[in-house]
Design an enzyme around this catalytic site. Structure first.
Site, PDB file in Angstrom:
ATOM      1  N   LYS A  41      18.480  33.998  43.001  1.00  0.00           N
ATOM      2  CA  LYS A  41      17.927  33.001  43.291  1.00  0.00           C
ATOM      3  C   LYS A  41      16.799  32.888  43.894  1.00  0.00           C
ATOM      4  O   LYS A  41      15.901  33.129  43.277  1.00  0.00           O
ATOM      5  CB  LYS A  41      19.460  31.502  43.842  1.00  0.00           C
ATOM      6  CG  LYS A  41      19.583  30.558  42.979  1.00  0.00           C
ATOM      7  CD  LYS A  41      20.689  31.511  42.521  1.00  0.00           C
ATOM      8  CE  LYS A  41      21.892  31.112  41.576  1.00  0.00           C
ATOM      9  NZ  LYS A  41      22.814  30.752  42.222  1.00  0.00           N
ATOM     10  N   ASP A  86      26.761  29.261  52.974  1.00  0.00           N
ATOM     11  CA  ASP A  86      26.692  29.976  51.181  1.00  0.00           C
ATOM     12  C   ASP A  86      24.850  29.284  51.026  1.00  0.00           C
ATOM     13  O   ASP A  86      24.269  28.187  51.125  1.00  0.00           O
ATOM     14  CB  ASP A  86      27.619  28.963  50.105  1.00  0.00           C
ATOM     15  CG  ASP A  86      26.913  29.728  49.011  1.00  0.00           C
ATOM     16  OD1 ASP A  86      25.919  30.436  49.128  1.00  0.00           O
ATOM     17  OD2 ASP A  86      27.021  29.213  48.150  1.00  0.00           O
ATOM     18  N   TRP A 142      29.120  23.702  44.100  1.00  0.00           N
ATOM     19  CA  TRP A 142      29.061  25.039  45.121  1.00  0.00           C
ATOM     20  C   TRP A 142      30.214  25.352  46.582  1.00  0.00           C
ATOM     21  O   TRP A 142      31.218  25.464  46.382  1.00  0.00           O
ATOM     22  CB  TRP A 142      27.854  25.828  45.523  1.00  0.00           C
ATOM     23  CG  TRP A 142      27.388  25.936  43.970  1.00  0.00           C
ATOM     24  CD1 TRP A 142      25.993  25.636  43.994  1.00  0.00           C
ATOM     25  CD2 TRP A 142      28.128  27.056  43.096  1.00  0.00           C
ATOM     26  NE1 TRP A 142      25.810  26.446  42.861  1.00  0.00           N
ATOM     27  CE2 TRP A 142      26.819  27.142  41.922  1.00  0.00           C
ATOM     28  CE3 TRP A 142      28.951  27.546  43.029  1.00  0.00           C
ATOM     29  CZ2 TRP A 142      27.018  28.421  41.104  1.00  0.00           C
ATOM     30  CZ3 TRP A 142      29.152  28.948  42.011  1.00  0.00           C
ATOM     31  CH2 TRP A 142      27.441  28.702  41.039  1.00  0.00           C
TER      32      TRP A 142
HETATM   33  C1  LIG Z   1      24.029  30.784  41.886  1.00  0.00           C
HETATM   34  C2  LIG Z   1      25.088  29.824  43.366  1.00  0.00           C
HETATM   35  C3  LIG Z   1      26.608  30.510  43.484  1.00  0.00           C
HETATM   36  C4  LIG Z   1      26.783  31.739  42.608  1.00  0.00           C
HETATM   37  O1  LIG Z   1      27.271  32.891  43.330  1.00  0.00           O
HETATM   38  P1  LIG Z   1      27.470  34.217  41.902  1.00  0.00           P
HETATM   39  O2  LIG Z   1      26.934  35.384  42.322  1.00  0.00           O
HETATM   40  O3  LIG Z   1      27.435  33.316  40.653  1.00  0.00           O
HETATM   41  O4  LIG Z   1      29.065  34.095  42.407  1.00  0.00           O
HETATM   42  C5  LIG Z   1      27.019  30.332  44.757  1.00  0.00           C
HETATM   43  N1  LIG Z   1      27.294  29.674  45.328  1.00  0.00           N
HETATM   44  C6  LIG Z   1      24.882  28.731  45.340  1.00  0.00           C
HETATM   45  C7  LIG Z   1      24.953  28.115  46.393  1.00  0.00           C
HETATM   46  C8  LIG Z   1      25.126  29.506  43.981  1.00  0.00           C
HETATM   47  O5  LIG Z   1      23.492  28.668  43.971  1.00  0.00           O
END
Ligand SMILES: *Cc1c(COP(=O)(O)O)cnc(C)c1O
Length: 368
Positions: free
Chosen positions: A202, A178, A108
């Site tokens: 999530k 993030d 990521w």
């Molecule tokens: C799932 C995830 C994403 C992806 O996010 P989208 O909503 O599909 O753009 C980005 N960063 C992390 C750490 C994730 O777990």
């Protein structure tokens, strides 16, 4: 109702992931008519007082849960974390000569870094590639840029199962994080962050909304040549209603926060609960005499995504098939890494983890 409940599996999906049952039940109860409204949340105007109350409630709950200081504010945006990967450099690298420091701990953060070059300079402050993305860096391993526009990291690498326990010190450089896969999983000191973003699917709700906590000072940096929709400050000025927001997703995020506050007792309690669940699964790995191998280094392994494997792909496949038959689904590792991944976010009940570790032990005995 009973059939629906008894047919529910323990869903270990990495995302979109399991939601707390009381949240689903409230959504169901209110689907045809929000109390006192006479219409579904899916049908009302985002400018109505009823929806504004829902948005404000979600925002207040996020503030309360995170004990957010007044220096920061909450935004609800669309486009997932993928759009944040672009909005960050677009807003904060106002000149091509400016640098973003990126800490690469897995898939990521690599994806986030890949967008930077369009807007400015990328400095890879650390890359875990050599070690197969099994750990996070120590402070003295970081090659930070003193005048970077920001430093980015991914607090929990959903695919590699690696998580920061402590934040690196970036001095005056704003830390941009993030938190898509560990938002609301433990207490957080918001004052240490310039920007936190998390796609909700999530740990914070459903797909369609991204929860941001942004330091107000940073909004002043946003480049006014930007297209309005991609400018953080425009979303702030319009209170997350620059255009029609993802109303249903914001409503669900509010319910998830309410569940965290009222049923789980807040972020300190949920941390204890998450650590207990993670300990059970890691113990099952560590006590398997090498039958299961964890991916991440012990000190940095994630409380949210437990990534492990058996000796070969065939045994992994058998594990996944038999686990699914026993009511534990979506345990397949990410396609880039293979193996097994148990995502045990806030909403995974202890019973789900207990049946997983029982299954792991039985399976190891039969196949070891
Ligand atoms: C799932 C995830 C994403 C992806 O996010 P989208 O909503 O599909 O753009 C980005 N960063 C992390 C750490 C994730 O777990």
């Amino acid at each position: 109702m009973t059939t629906t409940l008894t047919s529910r599996v323990f869903n270990f999906s990495a995302g979109p992931a399991m939601l707390p049952l009381p949240v689903l039940q409230q959504v169901q109860d209110e689907m045809l008519s929000l109390p006192g409204v006479g219409a579904s949340v899916l049908e009302i105007s985002h400018r109505s007082k009823d929806f504004i109350a829902i948005l404000e409630d979600a925002k207040q709950r996020i503030k309360q849960l995170t004990e957010m200081p007044d220096t920061h504010e909450v935004l609800f945006l669309q486009g997932g974390s993928a759009l944040q990967n672009v909005m960050m450099p677009m807003n904060f690298l106002t000149e091509k000569s400016q640098t973003a420091d990126m800490i690469l701990t897995g898939s990521w953060s690599k994806k986030t870094a890949a967008e930077v070059f369009r807007f400015g300079k990328l400095n890879v402050a650390w890359d875990g590639k050599e070690t197969g993305y099994r750990r996070v860096p120590q402070q003295d391993e970081l090659k930070l840029t003193p005048d970077a526009a920001y430093c980015h990291l991914t607090s929990n690498e959903t695919i590699h199962g690696v998580q920061f326990r402590e934040l690196p010190d970036t001095g005056d450089v704003p830390l941009v994080v993030d938190k898509s896969s560990d938002m609301f999983s433990a207490p957080i000191d918001v004052s240490k962050y310039g920007l936190i973003y998390a796609c909700a699917q999530k740990n914070a709700g459903i797909a369609g909304v991204n929860v941001l906590i942004i330091q107000k000072d940073l909004l002043e940096r946003c480049d006014d040549r930007l297209p309005s929709y991609l400018d953080y400050s425009k979303h702030s000025e319009n209170d997350s209603m620059f255009n029609t927001p993802p109303t249903f997703a914001i409503y669900v995020t509010g319910l998830v926060c309410k569940w965290l506050q009222e049923e789980m007792g807040g972020l300190e309690k949920i941390r204890g609960f998450n650590e207990e669940k993670a300990r059970l699964v890691y113990d099952a790995i560590d006590n398997s005499q090498g039958f299961y191998k964890g991916h991440a280094a012990v000190a940095d392994r994630s409380t949210m995504n437990v990534v492990f494997m058996t000796a070969d792909d065939e045994t992994d496949a058998r594990f996944l098939k038999q686990a699914a038959e026993a009511g534990m689904t979506t345990l397949k590792g990410h396609r880039s890494l293979g193996g097994i991944r148990a995502s045990i976010y806030n909403a995974m009940p202890i019973q789900g983890v207990e049946s997983l570790v029982q299954f792991m032990s039985d399976f190891a005995e039969k196949n070891g």
